[in-house]
Design an enzyme around this catalytic site. Structure first.
Site, PDB file in Angstrom:
ATOM      1  N   TYR A  21     -77.173 -36.674-111.885  1.00 50.22           N
ATOM      2  CA  TYR A  21     -76.183 -36.526-112.967  1.00 50.22           C
ATOM      3  C   TYR A  21     -76.082 -37.802-113.792  1.00 50.22           C
ATOM      4  O   TYR A  21     -76.209 -38.908-113.286  1.00 50.22           O
ATOM      5  CB  TYR A  21     -74.821 -36.196-112.368  1.00 50.22           C
ATOM      6  N   GLU A  51     -52.360 -55.477 -97.135  1.00 49.69           N
ATOM      7  CA  GLU A  51     -53.359 -54.489 -96.723  1.00 49.69           C
ATOM      8  C   GLU A  51     -54.757 -55.104 -96.606  1.00 49.69           C
ATOM      9  O   GLU A  51     -55.763 -54.382 -96.576  1.00 49.69           O
ATOM     10  CB  GLU A  51     -53.403 -53.329 -97.723  1.00 49.69           C
ATOM     11  N   HIS A  85     -50.840 -45.565-103.984  1.00 44.06           N
ATOM     12  CA  HIS A  85     -49.837 -44.685-103.377  1.00 44.06           C
ATOM     13  C   HIS A  85     -49.592 -43.494-104.302  1.00 44.06           C
ATOM     14  O   HIS A  85     -48.461 -43.070-104.502  1.00 44.06           O
ATOM     15  CB  HIS A  85     -48.527 -45.443-103.146  1.00 44.06           C
ATOM     16  N   TYR A 144     -65.723 -28.928-106.464  1.00 42.21           N
ATOM     17  CA  TYR A 144     -67.012 -29.478-106.053  1.00 42.21           C
ATOM     18  C   TYR A 144     -67.110 -31.002-106.180  1.00 42.21           C
ATOM     19  O   TYR A 144     -68.018 -31.629-105.616  1.00 42.21           O
ATOM     20  CB  TYR A 144     -68.157 -28.832-106.845  1.00 42.21           C
ATOM     21  N   HIS A 188     -48.986 -42.181 -96.610  1.00 43.28           N
ATOM     22  CA  HIS A 188     -49.200 -43.524 -97.157  1.00 43.28           C
ATOM     23  C   HIS A 188     -49.832 -43.500 -98.543  1.00 43.28           C
ATOM     24  O   HIS A 188     -49.253 -43.994 -99.494  1.00 43.28           O
ATOM     25  CB  HIS A 188     -50.072 -44.322 -96.174  1.00 43.28           C
ATOM     26  N   HIS A 206     -56.826 -49.204-103.583  1.00 43.27           N
ATOM     27  CA  HIS A 206     -55.864 -48.510-102.725  1.00 43.27           C
ATOM     28  C   HIS A 206     -54.610 -48.215-103.537  1.00 43.27           C
ATOM     29  O   HIS A 206     -54.057 -49.111-104.173  1.00 43.27           O
ATOM     30  CB  HIS A 206     -55.518 -49.369-101.517  1.00 43.27           C
TER      31      HIS A 206
END
Length: 226
Positions: free
Chosen positions: A222, A87, A107, A126, A167, A105
């Site tokens: 925050y 990837e 799955h 939110y 994916h 990344h």
């Protein structure tokens, strides 16, 4: 006193080794937290023009300091002998077009499930504002292709995370911790929406874009400000 090339190289090597250790730890967290199975998913981090990335098909619990794998921004391997993740095009596309220093990344089950159902994750919470707004789903393309990387970039426009149809999910951040936290938050929101929308006869209430924009402004202040 002028710094020597050897001193500079030594510091670079130490930084790279430190980032690699943090990258491996993050990759192992994705397995421990159930966001990936086996060697699916991948993690990367940028150090200058060097991109450290998990290698293809190697279980994360077997990675050692000697397995460090790195490429330049053109994708040429400059560190290690293990083949980088398949990837890599997605990771490099993010580094070339954003100020990201880390990419995660996965799955993850709920994120992947949502990616098969809708073109955009409904505004059920939110915290979508923490990812820049409504989370889009990038249209399907075969893994490891430039087509998928292009679809992902369009879905990421103005966002720090997106879903990949049939994916998984991908997020980026200024640090490995931030990229990972965004991945975990995205998976949680997907699980929340799937849970709320599964009750017969009931439809979850959704936030408006205006409400999400208001939260986005509040999130800027925050946490602990330094």
């Amino acid at each position: 006193m002028t710094r020597t090339a050897r001193e500079t190289a030594g510091e670079t090597t130490r930084e790279t080794a430190h980032v690699w250790a943090a990258l491996v730890e993050t990759a192992r967290r994705t397995v421990a937290d159930g966001l990936v199975v086996g060697t699916s998913g991948n993690v990367s981090a940028r150090v200058g023009d060097l991109v450290l990335v998990t290698p293809s098909g190697v279980p994360y619990d077997r990675l050692t300091p000697d397995d460090i794998t790195g490429v330049d921004l053109a994708g040429r391997q400059v560190l290690g002998s293990l083949v980088p993740t398949s990837e890599l095009p997605m990771h490099l596309a993010i580094y070339r077009t954003t100020d990201a220093h880390a990419v995660v990344h996965t799955h993850a089950v709920h994120a992947t499930a949502v990616s098969t159902l809708v073109p955009e994750l409904p505004l059920v919470h939110y915290m979508a504002a923490a990812l820049g707004g409504p989370v889009r789903v990038a249209p399907y393309a075969p893994y490891g292709t430039d087509e998928l990387a292009g679809n992902m970039l369009r879905a990421l426009d103005g966002r720090s995370g997106c879903l990949l149809q049939n994916h998984g999910a991908i997020t980026y951040g200024a640090t490995l911790d931030q990229a990972y936290d965004r991945t975990a938050q995205l998976e949680w929101m997907c699980r929340l929406w799937l849970t709320a929308s599964s009750l017969p006869g009931l439809t979850p209430s959704l936030l408006t874009r205006a409400q999400l924009t208001e939260v986005g402004e509040r999130l800027k202040g925050y946490g602990q400000q330094r």
